[in-house]
Design a protein around this motif. Structure first.
Motif, PDB file in Angstrom:
ATOM      1  N   ILE A   1      -4.966 -10.069 -48.833  1.00 58.17           N
ATOM      2  CA  ILE A   1      -4.985  -9.883 -50.290  1.00 58.17           C
ATOM      3  C   ILE A   1      -6.329 -10.355 -50.820  1.00 58.17           C
ATOM      4  O   ILE A   1      -6.723 -11.518 -50.643  1.00 58.17           O
ATOM      5  N   ASN A   2      -7.034  -9.449 -51.482  1.00 59.84           N
ATOM      6  CA  ASN A   2      -8.349  -9.777 -52.040  1.00 59.84           C
ATOM      7  C   ASN A   2      -8.227 -10.233 -53.491  1.00 59.84           C
ATOM      8  O   ASN A   2      -7.242  -9.931 -54.179  1.00 59.84           O
ATOM      9  N   ALA A   3      -9.252 -10.927 -53.954  1.00 59.42           N
ATOM     10  CA  ALA A   3      -9.236 -11.469 -55.315  1.00 59.42           C
ATOM     11  C   ALA A   3      -9.223 -10.379 -56.369  1.00 59.42           C
ATOM     12  O   ALA A   3      -8.724 -10.578 -57.485  1.00 59.42           O
ATOM     13  N   ASN A   4      -9.743  -9.187 -56.056  1.00 61.12           N
ATOM     14  CA  ASN A   4      -9.812  -8.097 -57.039  1.00 61.12           C
ATOM     15  C   ASN A   4      -8.523  -7.283 -57.102  1.00 61.12           C
ATOM     16  O   ASN A   4      -8.469  -6.247 -57.765  1.00 61.12           O
ATOM     17  N   GLY A   5      -7.462  -7.738 -56.403  1.00 59.64           N
ATOM     18  CA  GLY A   5      -6.178  -7.051 -56.466  1.00 59.64           C
ATOM     19  C   GLY A   5      -6.011  -5.952 -55.444  1.00 59.64           C
ATOM     20  O   GLY A   5      -5.004  -5.233 -55.485  1.00 59.64           O
ATOM     21  N   THR A   6      -6.964  -5.829 -54.547  1.00 58.17           N
ATOM     22  CA  THR A   6      -6.805  -4.843 -53.483  1.00 58.17           C
ATOM     23  C   THR A   6      -6.315  -5.541 -52.218  1.00 58.17           C
ATOM     24  O   THR A   6      -6.371  -6.770 -52.096  1.00 58.17           O
ATOM     25  N   ALA A   7      -5.850  -4.742 -51.277  1.00 60.61           N
ATOM     26  CA  ALA A   7      -5.392  -5.281 -49.991  1.00 60.61           C
ATOM     27  C   ALA A   7      -6.167  -4.594 -48.881  1.00 60.61           C
ATOM     28  O   ALA A   7      -6.299  -3.357 -48.870  1.00 60.61           O
ATOM     29  N   THR A   8      -6.675  -5.402 -47.961  1.00 58.94           N
ATOM     30  CA  THR A   8      -7.380  -4.855 -46.810  1.00 58.94           C
ATOM     31  C   THR A   8      -6.434  -4.874 -45.619  1.00 58.94           C
ATOM     32  O   THR A   8      -5.961  -5.930 -45.220  1.00 58.94           O
ATOM     33  N   LEU A   9      -6.171  -3.682 -45.066  1.00 59.51           N
ATOM     34  CA  LEU A   9      -5.215  -3.579 -43.963  1.00 59.51           C
ATOM     35  C   LEU A   9      -5.943  -3.526 -42.631  1.00 59.51           C
ATOM     36  O   LEU A   9      -7.059  -2.955 -42.535  1.00 59.51           O
ATOM     37  N   ALA A  10      -5.327  -4.135 -41.613  1.00 55.13           N
ATOM     38  CA  ALA A  10      -5.898  -4.114 -40.264  1.00 55.13           C
ATOM     39  C   ALA A  10      -4.767  -3.926 -39.265  1.00 55.13           C
ATOM     40  O   ALA A  10      -3.667  -4.437 -39.451  1.00 55.13           O
ATOM     41  N   THR A  11      -5.045  -3.174 -38.223  1.00 56.99           N
ATOM     42  CA  THR A  11      -4.049  -2.958 -37.171  1.00 56.99           C
ATOM     43  C   THR A  11      -4.070  -4.142 -36.217  1.00 56.99           C
ATOM     44  O   THR A  11      -5.142  -4.560 -35.762  1.00 56.99           O
ATOM     45  N   ALA A  12      -2.879  -4.700 -35.913  1.00 53.69           N
ATOM     46  CA  ALA A  12      -2.789  -5.851 -35.013  1.00 53.69           C
ATOM     47  C   ALA A  12      -3.279  -5.470 -33.626  1.00 53.69           C
ATOM     48  O   ALA A  12      -3.174  -4.316 -33.196  1.00 53.69           O
ATOM     49  N   THR A  13      -3.816  -6.459 -32.938  1.00 54.77           N
ATOM     50  CA  THR A  13      -4.384  -6.233 -31.605  1.00 54.77           C
ATOM     51  C   THR A  13      -3.352  -5.600 -30.678  1.00 54.77           C
ATOM     52  O   THR A  13      -2.216  -6.058 -30.575  1.00 54.77           O
TER      53      THR A  13
END
Length: 757
Positions: free
Chosen positions: A421-433
């Motif tokens: 969760i970013n401060a600007n209200g966006t979410a950065t998604l990442a695929t688990a290893t």
């Protein structure tokens, strides 16, 4: 006297008198003795037969005393057995108390080894998991024919619906309705307001897609006076969730249509310091909103949900939306249409999916943070049309959402993808290893990754499960599940053996997945061990401990006396501790020693009770024999052989402190002996009861036989006193008559003598 000459008549009378006297003497004798036969002279046959019967009755009567003594001997023995049984029960109680007493050993013999990652549910140890892929049913788009597979970009929303009325007028009945017409007017026939019967009153409501529009009289409050969380815009006060209050002082048709659009999701609102800023949803194609112009009211749905408006029929008719009239409710529906770009079936607003305990909610609205929409709530982040809390819970917004957005939300719930969760209200998604994101294939099947955290489990509310092809082949399943791919545990395939321990069944187990005879869980292992008098436990650190059961707490695993040597391939993979010797619990052993003393006291009482169970010197519980004779010939008799029922005779031996009652196995041996002794006593009691019954029957028989014999004898010799009394009376009369006759006979001779004088 031969010289005396009696006349014939005198002599005849004299003979008759003598005969009568003899008969009278016989009768008086019978009356005095009560017998008709007093000697062999009276009736030899009856006399000697009666005498024989009396003699036999006397002989049998003499035997009754012996039989009565025999009964008492049996009664004494039976009383003794009853007392012995009570003593045996007391001894059992002591033995059972020993079983219930604290185990006599603070530590039992055991062997142990640590299995990394092992738990009671899976003894195999650390198991690796890999993500698996599960397929849904085919999901179709809304293209004509209904056979075109959906894709990742297929929208969840559909083409907006539109409904246009005609001929709507103001209260005067001729002026075409416009958005500027007020909802109420001074009278119901003006060109600037609705007709009187259509005007909403204070407290009236409309229901739009489950949201409520409430009409209130008067003017709208200032922004400082609205409830917390709500905002005012012109004549409208809204809570930001589609529920709006319309203030009637100057409200117009446009205000009502704006409230309907807020409820349907066509419009959005952002609220700040009590002020509401209303805008068209960025997801609404062509900024299409509900309007009123030139007598036509046009209602628009959003892309995310069909429109349903329910309210007073007269109000809706005045807007040209229904032909129904009256103060009752009418409903207007405006349905969307599907297309090649959308799903063939749409997801209902408010539907949910529960994925591995995380909730995905489907909402008819634009994604927060988009143009005109509310800002992203604190602690949440937006990615595409998904709003997530970063912990696997998400909201998918239907107006612009796609199949890819749903797959993204599912992956966030399973842990296949993670969100920052970013401060600007966006979410950065990442695929688990090592993970692969869920997808949709060319055939329209959702290919869901289970992730490695847990087996996949998807349930839902509303129609989301069905629309996404997760309700099974029949469309009626309430859950969609799929298992991860699991690797093998650390001790899979290894064996563990124990030789027979204290006569138990030898153990040979193979660790595996719990099928085909393999052992996976602690319960399965204990099922095998219990038959060999062993039990297992495991702690939070994976320490597996195999110890003796309470029955054999005094024994040592692997000892020459008890057996139970450990073996198997597991002993080469893990280091097992050397079998420890049991450690006595001093307090418990002292308690058990006291029970031994009590038990031995009971045995002493058994010995004395068995010796005291005699009558008239005969003791059937001390080996004596009782012989009873039932007839005068001695041929009918009963011999009862006694038993020796002291403690030794019952198979009971005195206990030794420190040897007996030291554990449950030793106690159970004593209980087994007591149960055998109890069975022996019951058997002997049954035998004595049977013999006593026989003796009592013969006793009663002899008494009855004596009565029969004596009655028979009496029948042969007793006189009939009534008859004899009558005879006596008759003979007395006859004797008187004979005396008188004799006197008359003598008178003739006296007359001759008188002449001679």
């Amino acid at each position: 006297m031969s010289g005396i000459v009696l006349s014939a008549s005198v002599r005849q009378n004299l003979l008759s008198l003598q005969s009568t006297a003899d008969l009278l003497a016989t009768t008086q004798n019978r009356l005095s003795t009560g017998k008709s036969v007093n000697s062999a002279l009276d009736n030899p046959t009856n006399f000697f037969t009666a005498q024989s019967l009396d003699n036999r009755a006397s002989d049998i009567n003499n035997l009754l005393d012996g039989i009565a003594n025999g009964v008492q001997v049996l009664q004494a023995a039976n009383t003794g057995i009853t007392s012995l049984q009570k003593l045996i029960d007391s001894a059992k109680s002591i033995a059972n108390q020993a079983l219930q007493t604290t185990v006599g050993y603070s530590t039992k013999s055991n062997v142990s080894a640590t299995i990394s990652g092992a738990t009671a549910a899976d003894l195999r140890g650390t198991t690796s998991f890999a993500s698996a892929t599960a397929s849904s049913n085919v999901v179709f788009s809304g293209a004509a024919g209904g056979t075109t597979a959906a894709s990742g970009t297929t929208t969840l929303g559909a083409t907006i619906g539109s409904f246009a009325s005609t001929g709507a007028t103001a209260g005067d009945g001729t002026t075409a309705l416009t958005g500027a017409i007020t909802l109420i007017a001074t009278n119901g026939t003006t060109a600037t307001g609705l007709a009187g019967n259509a005007q909403p009153a204070d407290g009236d409501t409309l229901t739009v897609n489950g949201k409520t529009i409430t009409f209130r009289s008067g003017a709208a409050p200032a922004s400082t006076a609205v409830p917390s969380g709500s905002g005012v815009s012109g004549n409208l006060v809204t809570d930001g969730n589609g529920n709006t209050t319309v203030y009637l002082a100057s409200a117009t048709v446009n205000d009502l249509l704006s409230a309907i659009d807020l409820a349907s999701g066509v419009k959005t609102v952002s609220i700040s310091s009590g002020a509401a800023t209303i805008a068209v949803s960025a997801s609404q194609p062509g900024a299409a909103v509900s309007t009123a112009a030139a007598g036509a009211v046009t209602l628009k749905s959003s892309t995310g949900a069909d429109l349903s408006v329910t309210g007073k029929a007269d109000l809706l008719k005045a807007l040209g939306l229904t032909t129904a009239v009256g103060g009752g409710n009418a409903t207007v529906n405006v349905n969307r249409t599907t297309s090649a770009a959308s799903l063939g079936a749409t997801i209902a607003d408010g539907s949910t999916l529960n994925v591995d305990g995380h909730v995905i909610t489907f909402k008819n609205a634009p994604i927060p943070g988009s143009t005109g929409a509310p800002s992203v709530p604190t602690g949440y982040g937006a990615s595409g049309n998904v709003l997530t809390d970063g912990n696997g819970n998400s909201t998918v917004y239907l107006q612009a959402g796609t199949v890819n957005d749903v797959l993204k939300a599912i992956d966030l719930a399973t842990g296949v993808q993670t969100a920052t969760i970013n401060a600007n209200g966006t979410a950065t998604l990442a695929t688990a290893t090592g993970q692969t994101n869920s997808s949709i294939n060319a055939s329209g099947q959702l290919k869901l990754s289970t992730g490695v955290n847990a087996d996949l489990s998807v349930t839902g509310t509303g129609n989301a499960l069905n629309v996404l092809g997760l309700a099974g082949n029949t469309g009626t399943s309430t859950a969609f599940t799929a298992a991860r791919t699991s690797g093998v545990g650390g001790i899979t395939g290894k064996t563990l053996t124990f030789a027979s321990f204290n006569g138990g069944t030898a153990v040979n187990v193979t660790f595996g997945d719990g099928t085909n005879g393999t052992v996976k869980t602690l319960d399965q292992l204990n099922t095998k061990l219990q038959a060999n008098n062993l039990t297992a436990t495991i702690d939070a650190n994976g320490l597996l401990t195999v110890s003796t059961t309470n029955d054999y707490a005094s024994s040592t695993i692997g000892s020459s006396a008890a057996g139970g040597a450990i073996g198997g391939t597991l002993t080469t993979s893990l280091t097992f501790s050397t079998a420890s010797s049991p450690v006595q619990d001093t307090v418990a052993q002292t308690s058990r020693a006291n029970l031994v003393s009590q038990y031995n006291n009971i045995l002493n009482q058994i010995d004395t009770t068995s010796q005291d169970s005699s009558f008239n010197g005969v003791n059937l519980l001390n080996g004596d024999q009782l012989k009873l004779v039932f007839d005068e010939t001695g041929k009918s008799n009963l011999s009862i052989t006694g038993v020796t029922y002291n403690s030794k005779g019952l198979g009971l031996a005195a206990l030794t402190s420190g040897v007996d009652f030291i554990d449950n196995a030793a106690t159970n041996k004593v209980l087994s002996n007591l149960n055998a002794a109890s069975s022996t006593l019951r058997s002997e009691a049954s035998s004595l009861g049977s013999n006593l019954s026989v003796v009592q029957v013969r006793q009663d028989f002899n008494k009855s036989l004596i009565n029969v014999l004596q009655t028979g004898s009496s029948n042969l010799t007793l006189a009939d006193t009534n008859t004899e009394a009558a005879n006596s009376q008759a003979l007395s009369t006859r004797q008187s008559i004979a005396v008188s006759a004799l006197s008359l006979a003598n008178q003739s001779q006296q007359s001759v003598l008188q002449l001679l004088r």
